[in-house]
Design an enzyme around this catalytic site. Structure first.
Site, PDB file in Angstrom:
ATOM      1  N   GLU A   1       9.085  15.281  16.621  1.00  0.00           N
ATOM      2  CA  GLU A   1       9.450  15.189  15.231  1.00  0.00           C
ATOM      3  C   GLU A   1       8.773  16.226  14.339  1.00  0.00           C
ATOM      4  OE1 GLU A   1       8.809  11.615  12.805  1.00  0.00           O
ATOM      5  OE2 GLU A   1      10.944  11.867  12.037  1.00  0.00           O
TER       6      GLU A   1
ATOM      7  N   GLY B   1       6.889   4.681   8.538  1.00  0.00           N
ATOM      8  CA  GLY B   1       6.136   5.478   8.832  1.00  0.00           C
ATOM      9  C   GLY B   1       6.140   6.266  10.170  1.00  0.00           C
ATOM     10  N   SER B   2       4.870   6.523  10.779  1.00  0.00           N
ATOM     11  CA  SER B   2       5.034   7.274  11.968  1.00  0.00           C
ATOM     12  C   SER B   2       4.747   6.388  13.209  1.00  0.00           C
ATOM     13  CB  SER B   2       3.546   8.331  12.268  1.00  0.00           C
ATOM     14  OG  SER B   2       2.670   7.497  12.363  1.00  0.00           O
TER      15      SER B   2
ATOM     16  N   GLU C   1       3.183   6.426  15.884  1.00  0.00           N
ATOM     17  CA  GLU C   1       1.646   6.247  16.301  1.00  0.00           C
ATOM     18  C   GLU C   1       1.031   5.204  15.521  1.00  0.00           C
ATOM     19  OE1 GLU C   1       0.299   6.952  19.276  1.00  0.00           O
ATOM     20  OE2 GLU C   1       2.332   7.973  19.408  1.00  0.00           O
TER      21      GLU C   1
ATOM     22  N   LYS D   1       0.684  -1.352  -0.006  1.00  0.00           N
ATOM     23  CA  LYS D   1      -0.014   0.101   0.126  1.00  0.00           C
ATOM     24  C   LYS D   1       0.859   1.171   0.016  1.00  0.00           C
ATOM     25  CE  LYS D   1      -1.962   2.322   2.836  1.00  0.00           C
ATOM     26  NZ  LYS D   1      -1.609   3.793   2.310  1.00  0.00           N
TER      27      LYS D   1
ATOM     28  N   GLU E   1      10.339   0.981  10.497  1.00  0.00           N
ATOM     29  CA  GLU E   1      11.127   2.244  10.333  1.00  0.00           C
ATOM     30  C   GLU E   1      10.557   3.368  10.661  1.00  0.00           C
ATOM     31  OE1 GLU E   1      13.068   4.941   9.218  1.00  0.00           O
ATOM     32  OE2 GLU E   1      13.191   4.290   7.187  1.00  0.00           O
TER      33      GLU E   1
ATOM     34  N   CYS F   1      12.907  10.891   7.904  1.00  0.00           N
ATOM     35  CA  CYS F   1      13.207  10.238   9.331  1.00  0.00           C
ATOM     36  C   CYS F   1      14.404  10.575   9.959  1.00  0.00           C
ATOM     37  CB  CYS F   1      12.625   8.935   9.064  1.00  0.00           C
ATOM     38  SG  CYS F   1      13.372   7.771   7.983  1.00  0.00           S
TER      39      CYS F   1
HETATM   40  P1  ADP Z   1       2.865   9.943   8.253  1.00  0.00           P
HETATM   41  O1  ADP Z   1       2.640  10.776   9.406  1.00  0.00           O
HETATM   42  O2  ADP Z   1       4.486   9.991   7.512  1.00  0.00           O
HETATM   43  O3  ADP Z   1       2.107  10.004   6.995  1.00  0.00           O
HETATM   44  P2  ADP Z   1       1.830   7.363   8.593  1.00  0.00           P
HETATM   45  O4  ADP Z   1       2.049   6.498   9.909  1.00  0.00           O
HETATM   46  O5  ADP Z   1       0.343   8.104   9.158  1.00  0.00           O
HETATM   47  O6  ADP Z   1       2.818   8.457   8.448  1.00  0.00           O
HETATM   48  O7  ADP Z   1       1.589   6.881   7.288  1.00  0.00           O
HETATM   49  C1  ADP Z   1       2.419   5.858   6.660  1.00  0.00           C
HETATM   50  C2  ADP Z   1       1.807   4.922   5.839  1.00  0.00           C
HETATM   51  O8  ADP Z   1       0.973   3.984   6.831  1.00  0.00           O
HETATM   52  C3  ADP Z   1       0.696   5.414   4.767  1.00  0.00           C
HETATM   53  O9  ADP Z   1       0.984   4.362   3.700  1.00  0.00           O
HETATM   54  C4  ADP Z   1      -0.466   5.405   5.695  1.00  0.00           C
HETATM   55  O10 ADP Z   1      -1.418   5.210   4.776  1.00  0.00           O
HETATM   56  C5  ADP Z   1      -0.333   4.045   6.308  1.00  0.00           C
HETATM   57  N1  ADP Z   1      -1.364   4.052   7.645  1.00  0.00           N
HETATM   58  C6  ADP Z   1      -1.650   4.757   8.291  1.00  0.00           C
HETATM   59  N2  ADP Z   1      -2.599   4.468   9.163  1.00  0.00           N
HETATM   60  C7  ADP Z   1      -2.449   3.225   9.028  1.00  0.00           C
HETATM   61  C8  ADP Z   1      -3.374   2.132  10.110  1.00  0.00           C
HETATM   62  N3  ADP Z   1      -4.165   2.065  11.031  1.00  0.00           N
HETATM   63  N4  ADP Z   1      -2.777   0.638   9.309  1.00  0.00           N
HETATM   64  C9  ADP Z   1      -2.019   0.514   8.404  1.00  0.00           C
HETATM   65  N5  ADP Z   1      -1.396   1.492   7.728  1.00  0.00           N
HETATM   66  C10 ADP Z   1      -1.537   2.573   8.049  1.00  0.00           C
END
Ligand code: ADP
Length: 487
Positions: free
Chosen positions: A390, A237-238, A240, A184, A259, A293
């Site tokens: 961050e 990603g993040s 959270e 995704k 990561e 990051c």
């Molecule tokens: P950022 O703040 O860098 O956008 P996110 O962690 O929100 O970081 O997003 C990174 C990726 O994780 C994106 O592809 C986002 O769509 C996906 N993502 C966000 N929430 C979820 C979730 N609950 N489960 C799986 N993937 C998620």
């Protein structure tokens, strides 16, 4: 700000499942936006749980019954090299789409991100026929050996800051290992991932090995995370989101590499080469619009050189050219979307409220597109939000230090541990700091130096597992012990 926007041919906007281009089952699409002018570039199929179901089924079948994991390993490597040849052939168009979707300067996409992505995939193509086990001298009349087998179906969820490069970091080791995958891409930047799926197919990657479901995190992303047919999650990603993913994947006991973010200390001693260190401090924070990051967002400067050094860094920030990503003179484009732009502006406000000094920047650039001035805060204290959180934008926090033990304590006083850098001409100081800093990567007299062969990943809440290098490949493999009675 005038914007001449090229018009690359965006051919792939549907989901890619089992080698087919298909709309989402709901028929829904979402807009992907050009962050430089806020206009819609394309409508992209919005996948959710039912689409993920089909994608996982395809990946599962391709893994359990298909040719990919069973192919001669060297052949897998050759197909990966062919994939890279096709990327090279389309590099100009790919770079234009990347820049349009993400906002990064065209020349960064064309001359940095894509060449690094190709190098990463070629590096792992080389590994394909070098994945081997060991024989083990066990007690008794037995032959004992290990096999290194692909982990299975990988669910790969990536962010928007380096869309093509993140695909390479994820697909490279997965394909070399013989895994199949469901990816995704980030909802902000789905376009180049889809184009790469087409090129992989053209190169000969069999149907069902690579599946791409564009969509949103809580729907498509969560469905990948929860699906029992997925063996491993690779997420960038993040923090959270990573915590949600860990909780949601516990029931199906998935292998996982994460990561995540950072608040990396970039430490400048008075005995450093100060010109190089100033350039390193500048690039360390501002590269990719600050959306890295591993950004060196906490600049620790030794007291005795503080004022003159900060002057150099401020001067570099002032000179940084912000503007149209397609202008060859541009060094900094827009932030990726409105949400990121607003978050950054709110941190700039917070920094001012908390009493830090905004030495340069701090404003929006223009009134269209998500452009932010390169910003440097001085007189920052450890407890301020701009020193702790961050920000993921072009905002540098400068902190002073004098005592080395105290410096190490402060540099490590963060929940993150992704990267750090040390600038000094003193060899023993450099290596001592490299060992005392709690971070997955330490750069000495350089910053942001990446290589496909060198593992990258976080200590503490910056994640676990490593990407790149042999360690990155290991996360897509299972060890199997085979014991044969010779009696
Ligand atoms: P950022 O703040 O860098 O956008 P996110 O962690 O929100 O970081 O997003 C990174 C990726 O994780 C994106 O592809 C986002 O769509 C996906 N993502 C966000 N929430 C979820 C979730 N609950 N489960 C799986 N993937 C998620």
């Amino acid at each position: 700000m005038p914007h001449s926007v090229p018009n690359p041919n965006i051919r792939q906007t549907q989901m890619f499942i089992n080698g087919q281009w298909i709309p989402s089952q709901s028929g829904k699409t979402f807009d992907t936006i050009n962050p430089a002018n806020e206009e819609v570039i394309a409508q992209v199929a919005e996948g959710d749980a039912v689409d993920v179901e089909c994608a996982v089924e395809a990946a599962r079948r391709a893994f359990d019954e298909g040719p990919w994991p069973r192919l001669n390993a060297r052949e897998r490597g050759k197909i990966m090299h062919r994939f890279c040849d096709l990327i090279d052939e389309e590099i100009d168009e790919l770079a234009a789409i990347e820049s349009l979707d993400n906002g990064k300067p065209l020349k960064d996409a064309r001359y940095v991100d894509i060449p690094l992505a190709v190098e990463c995939i070629r590096y792992y193509a080389g590994w394909a026929d070098k994945i081997q086990g060991t024989t083990i001298p066990v007690n008794g009349d037995f032959l004992c050996y290990t096999r290194r087998e692909p982990v299975g179906v990988a669910g790969q969820i990536i962010p928007w800051n380096f869309p093509i490069l993140m695909v390479a970091w994820k697909w490279g080791p997965a394909l070399a290992a013989g895994c199949t995958l469901v990816m995704k891409p980030a909802e902000q930047t789905p376009l180049t991932c889809l184009r790469l799926a087409r090129l992989a197919q053209k190169a000969g990657v069999p149907d069902g090995v690579i599946n791409v479901v564009p969509g949103f995190g809580p729907t498509a992303g969560a469905a990948i995370v929860k699906h029992p047919g997925v063996d491993k999650i690779a997420f960038t990603g993040s923090g959270e989101t990573a915590k949600t993913i860990m909780r949601q994947s516990a029931d199906t006991m998935k292998r996982m590499t994460l990561e995540l973010g950072g608040k990396s200390p970039n430490i400048v001693f008075a005995d450093a080469s100060l010109e190089a260190a100033a350039e390193g401090a500048h690039i360390g924070i501002h590269l990719n619009q600050g959306q890295c990051c591993c950004a060196g967002s906490r600049l620790f400067v030794e007291d005795s050189i503080h004022d003159s050094f900060v002057e150099k860094v401020v001067e570099l920030s002032r000179k940084r050219r912000v503007g149209n990503p397609f202008d060859p003179a541009t060094e900094q484009g827009p932030q990726v979307d409105r949400a990121q732009f607003e978050k950054i502006m709110s941190y700039i406000e917070k920094g001012q409220e908390e009493g830090a000094v905004c030495a340069t920047g701090g404003q929006r650039v223009g009134d269209r597109g998500f452009f932010v001035e390169p910003t440097v805060f001085t007189e920052v204290h450890d407890e301020m939000a701009i020193a702790r959180d961050e920000i993921f934008g072009p905002v540098l926090s400068v902190l002073r230090f004098s005592d080395v033990d105290e410096l190490v304590r402060r540099a490590n006083a963060t929940t993150f541990g992704l990267a750090a850098a040390v600038w000094t001409r003193n060899v023993s100081k450099a290596h001592t700091l490299a060992s005392r800093l709690r971070a997955g990567t330490v750069w000495v007299n350089c910053y942001d130096v990446f290589d496909a062969a060198a593992p990258f990943g976080g200590f503490k809440q910056s994640g676990f597992g490593r990407e790149l290098g042999q360690r990155g490949l290991d996360t897509y493999l299972e060890d199997k012990t085979v014991t044969v009675s010779l009696g």
